[in-house]
Design a protein around this motif. Structure first.
Motif, short mmCIF file in Angstrom:
data_model
loop_
_atom_site.label_atom_id
_atom_site.label_comp_id
_atom_site.label_asym_id
_atom_site.label_seq_id
_atom_site.Cartn_x
_atom_site.Cartn_y
_atom_site.Cartn_z
N ILE A 7 0.87 -1.18 0.00
CA ILE A 7 0.00 0.00 0.00
C ILE A 7 0.90 1.22 0.00
O ILE A 7 1.69 1.44 0.94
N GLY A 8 0.79 2.04 -1.06
CA GLY A 8 1.59 3.26 -1.15
C GLY A 8 2.49 3.24 -2.38
O GLY A 8 3.19 2.26 -2.62
N GLY A 10 4.67 5.97 -3.01
CA GLY A 10 5.75 6.94 -2.82
C GLY A 10 7.06 6.19 -2.97
O GLY A 10 7.10 5.01 -3.33
N ALA A 32 -2.63 2.26 -4.29
CA ALA A 32 -2.35 3.57 -3.71
C ALA A 32 -3.40 4.60 -4.13
O ALA A 32 -3.96 4.53 -5.22
N LYS A 33 -3.59 5.55 -3.24
CA LYS A 33 -4.49 6.68 -3.52
C LYS A 33 -3.81 7.66 -4.49
O LYS A 33 -4.45 8.25 -5.34
N GLU A 42 -1.05 14.98 0.53
CA GLU A 42 -0.96 13.67 1.21
C GLU A 42 0.12 12.78 0.59
O GLU A 42 0.20 11.60 0.92
N SER A 45 6.45 12.32 -1.65
CA SER A 45 7.59 12.02 -2.52
C SER A 45 7.83 13.00 -3.67
O SER A 45 8.98 13.34 -3.94
N ALA A 50 15.41 15.82 -4.65
CA ALA A 50 15.85 15.08 -3.48
C ALA A 50 17.32 14.74 -3.63
O ALA A 50 17.76 14.45 -4.72
N ASN A 51 18.04 14.81 -2.52
CA ASN A 51 19.47 14.48 -2.64
C ASN A 51 19.87 13.46 -1.57
O ASN A 51 19.03 13.00 -0.79
N SER A 172 -8.31 4.46 -2.73
CA SER A 172 -8.14 5.04 -1.40
C SER A 172 -8.74 4.07 -0.38
O SER A 172 -9.92 3.74 -0.45
N LEU A 173 -7.93 3.60 0.53
CA LEU A 173 -8.39 2.61 1.51
C LEU A 173 -8.73 3.29 2.83
O LEU A 173 -8.03 4.24 3.23
N GLY A 216 7.48 21.27 4.64
CA GLY A 216 8.57 21.83 3.85
C GLY A 216 8.02 22.65 2.70
O GLY A 216 7.41 22.11 1.79
N PRO A 307 7.01 12.87 6.38
CA PRO A 307 6.33 12.01 7.38
C PRO A 307 7.20 11.74 8.61
O PRO A 307 7.96 10.78 8.65
N ALA A 332 10.52 10.74 7.63
CA ALA A 332 10.82 12.18 7.80
C ALA A 332 11.49 12.74 6.53
O ALA A 332 10.95 12.58 5.44
N TRP A 334 14.33 11.83 5.00
CA TRP A 334 15.37 10.99 4.37
C TRP A 334 14.80 9.79 3.62
O TRP A 334 15.48 8.80 3.41
N TYR A 336 14.19 9.17 0.44
CA TYR A 336 14.94 8.74 -0.76
C TYR A 336 16.29 8.17 -0.36
O TYR A 336 16.69 7.10 -0.81
P1 FAD Z 1 4.60 9.25 0.45
O1 FAD Z 1 5.45 9.73 -0.64
O2 FAD Z 1 3.77 10.25 1.18
O3 FAD Z 1 3.65 8.14 -0.15
C1 FAD Z 1 2.56 7.60 0.55
C2 FAD Z 1 1.78 6.71 -0.39
O4 FAD Z 1 0.78 6.03 0.35
C3 FAD Z 1 1.04 7.49 -1.49
O5 FAD Z 1 1.02 6.76 -2.69
C4 FAD Z 1 -0.37 7.57 -0.92
O6 FAD Z 1 -1.37 7.74 -1.90
C5 FAD Z 1 -0.45 6.20 -0.27
N1 FAD Z 1 -1.53 6.13 0.72
C6 FAD Z 1 -1.56 6.73 1.93
N2 FAD Z 1 -2.70 6.44 2.57
C7 FAD Z 1 -3.40 5.63 1.74
C8 FAD Z 1 -4.67 4.99 1.82
N3 FAD Z 1 -5.44 5.13 2.91
N4 FAD Z 1 -5.09 4.25 0.78
C9 FAD Z 1 -4.32 4.09 -0.32
N5 FAD Z 1 -3.12 4.68 -0.45
C10 FAD Z 1 -2.65 5.43 0.57
N6 FAD Z 1 14.17 12.86 1.32
C11 FAD Z 1 15.44 12.57 0.90
O7 FAD Z 1 15.88 11.43 1.02
N7 FAD Z 1 16.24 13.55 0.38
C12 FAD Z 1 15.81 14.84 0.23
O8 FAD Z 1 16.55 15.69 -0.27
C13 FAD Z 1 14.49 15.15 0.65
N8 FAD Z 1 14.02 16.41 0.52
C14 FAD Z 1 12.73 16.69 0.89
C15 FAD Z 1 12.24 17.99 0.71
C16 FAD Z 1 10.91 18.28 1.01
C17 FAD Z 1 10.40 19.68 0.80
C18 FAD Z 1 10.07 17.25 1.49
C19 FAD Z 1 8.62 17.54 1.78
C20 FAD Z 1 10.56 15.97 1.69
C21 FAD Z 1 11.88 15.68 1.43
N9 FAD Z 1 12.42 14.40 1.63
C22 FAD Z 1 13.69 14.11 1.20
C23 FAD Z 1 11.65 13.37 2.36
C24 FAD Z 1 10.96 12.40 1.42
O9 FAD Z 1 10.25 13.11 0.45
C25 FAD Z 1 10.00 11.51 2.24
O10 FAD Z 1 10.69 10.91 3.31
C26 FAD Z 1 9.45 10.41 1.33
O11 FAD Z 1 8.91 10.96 0.16
C27 FAD Z 1 8.38 9.58 2.04
O12 FAD Z 1 7.92 8.65 1.09
P2 FAD Z 1 6.78 7.60 1.41
O13 FAD Z 1 6.70 6.72 0.24
O14 FAD Z 1 7.04 6.98 2.73
O15 FAD Z 1 5.45 8.48 1.57
#
Ligand code: FAD
Length: 359
Positions: A7-8, A10, A32-33, A42, A45, A50-51, A172-173, A216, A307, A332, A334, A336
């Motif tokens: 699920i997800g 990102g 994923a939503k 929401e 990613s 991202a670096n 969307s779950l 951010g 996050p 949070a 990091w 990527y």
């Molecule tokens: P997300 O990208 O939020 O993905 C969550 C996924 O879950 C989505 O597809 C969403 O639709 C799905 N989902 C959630 N709830 C449901 C549901 N109920 N039903 C179905 N689907 C659902 N990180 C780095 O490593 N280097 C960087 O330089 C960096 N710079 C950043 C700069 C900014 C401004 C920001 C905001 C973040 C930065 N980050 C960086 C952090 C990084 O972006 C995040 O840690 C990362 O994107 C988190 O990814 P994720 O897949 O866990 O979550």
């Protein structure tokens, strides 16, 4: 053949699905939503820099250590992944030194450490000489890193997954167990991977109340930055940051930013945007050829919610309503730079469950 639903979509969910799908014994689907191509509050990613600029303290560094060689390989050998090699320069201001040592909560505390653990990991790490430092800067360093274009990289991950037979379904779950009855997948999952980022706070069956946003705000411009540049603080506020990086393959230059814990506001604040642009041009006048911040060519203003999680990332398994769930959320700032290390752990946990089931 283990059936796995991630699920997800990102960077955490897609990297998990990609590594799981490399094992041809696994049958993998992503639900994923939001999917690559979407920009939504929401979905963290797409908003990332991202670096690769390690944020963990040395004892917790394994996710980032494991990820660096993969990102470097992609930047070097796989141009279609949308990652390029870039120099990164960090500046520590005189006035931030004391705060950096005492404030354990700052997102960038470990990044700016005087002798960071990652100096032996990244390429060509060196301390900057005094004559290389701008005014007001106590010390600094430079190293070879990468900058990712999220729009290209997330899509590339989808492509890799599809080539390995992963099914994608948008939904969307409200509860994690809903994926058990999704007929469109053509199978019932044996294991669910939960990579829902900040939404782990709301998803039924998880509802992790220790998850919180670290807001951010950014400005993406067409101007090109000389290097990736980060400074340890600003005079505009404790939650204001100043950094810039030019993404690979025409992804624009991202100017940051803010690190506002607990702030859910989805709309960019115009005053904050103006401060971000002024700070960036004052740090790197080359951005506009010395002509001032009004000459920045803006592509978009953005807000992403990193996050955060009180106890840090959650990568563990638990049974929810009788089915194994492997969690991978709470990365949070990091997500990527730790993505491969975390996804490898997901694969190990999923494999462990499979072995347990056979015994
Ligand atoms: P997300 O990208 O939020 O993905 C969550 C996924 O879950 C989505 O597809 C969403 O639709 C799905 N989902 C959630 N709830 C449901 C549901 N109920 N039903 C179905 N689907 C659902 N990180 C780095 O490593 N280097 C960087 O330089 C960096 N710079 C950043 C700069 C900014 C401004 C920001 C905001 C973040 C930065 N980050 C960086 C952090 C990084 O972006 C995040 O840690 C990362 O994107 C988190 O990814 P994720 O897949 O866990 O979550």
């Amino acid at each position: 053949m283990p059936n796995i639903v991630v699920i997800g979509a990102g960077v955490s969910g897609l990297t998990s699905a990609y590594l799981l799908s490399k094992d041809q014994c696994n049958h993998v689907a992503v639900v994923a939503k939001h999917m690559p191509g979407d920009y939504d509050i929401e979905y963290a990613s797409p908003w990332a820099g991202a670096n690769f600029m390690p944020m963990s303290a040395a004892p917790g560094s394994r996710w980032e250590r494991r990820t660096w060689p993969q990102l470097k390989r992609l930047a070097t050998d796989v141009p279609e992944a949308g990652i390029h090699l870039q120099k990164c320069q960090l500046y520590r201001r005189h006035k931030d030194l004391e705060r950096l040592q005492s404030d354990g909560t700052s997102l960038f505390k470990n990044v700016f450490a005087e002798h960071p653990w990652y100096r032996d990991l990244v390429d060509d790490y060196r301390d900057l000489q005094e004559d290389e430092l701008p005014q007001g800067i106590a010390s600094g360093c430079e190293f070879g890193s990468v900058c990712i274009n999220p729009a290209l990289y997330l899509s590339w991950l989808v492509g890799q997954c599809r080539a390995n037979g992963v099914i994608f379904h948008r939904k969307s779950l409200t509860h994690i167990s809903e994926v058990r009855s999704l007929e469109v997948l053509g199978f019932k999952p044996d294991v669910i991977v939960n990579a829902t980022g900040l939404s782990a706070a709301k998803l039924g069956g998880v509802r992790d109340q220790t998850v919180y946003p670290i807001r951010g705000q950014t400005v993406v411009v067409r101007n090109v930055a000389p290097n990736m540049l980060f400074i340890s603080g600003t005079d505009d506020g404790e939650n204001d940051a100043c950094y810039m990086m030019t993404r690979a393959a025409g992804g624009g230059t991202i100017l940051g930013g803010t690190t506002q814990s607990g702030n859910w506001e989805s709309q960019p604040d115009p005053n904050t945007a103006s401060l971000i642009m002024k700070r960036a041009v004052s740090l790197a006048p080359e951005l506009t050829g010395g002509k001032g911040f009004e000459h920045l060519d803006v592509i978009r203003h953005g807000v992403g919610l990193r996050p955060g999680r009180e106890d840090g990332v959650r990568i563990e398994k638990e049974k929810v309503d009788g089915i194994w769930v492997v969690h991978n959320y709470g990365h949070a700032g990091w997500g990527y730079q730790g993505s491969y290390g975390c996804a490898e752990e997901v694969v190990a946990l999923v494999n462990g469950i499979g072995i347990q089931a056979k015994l």
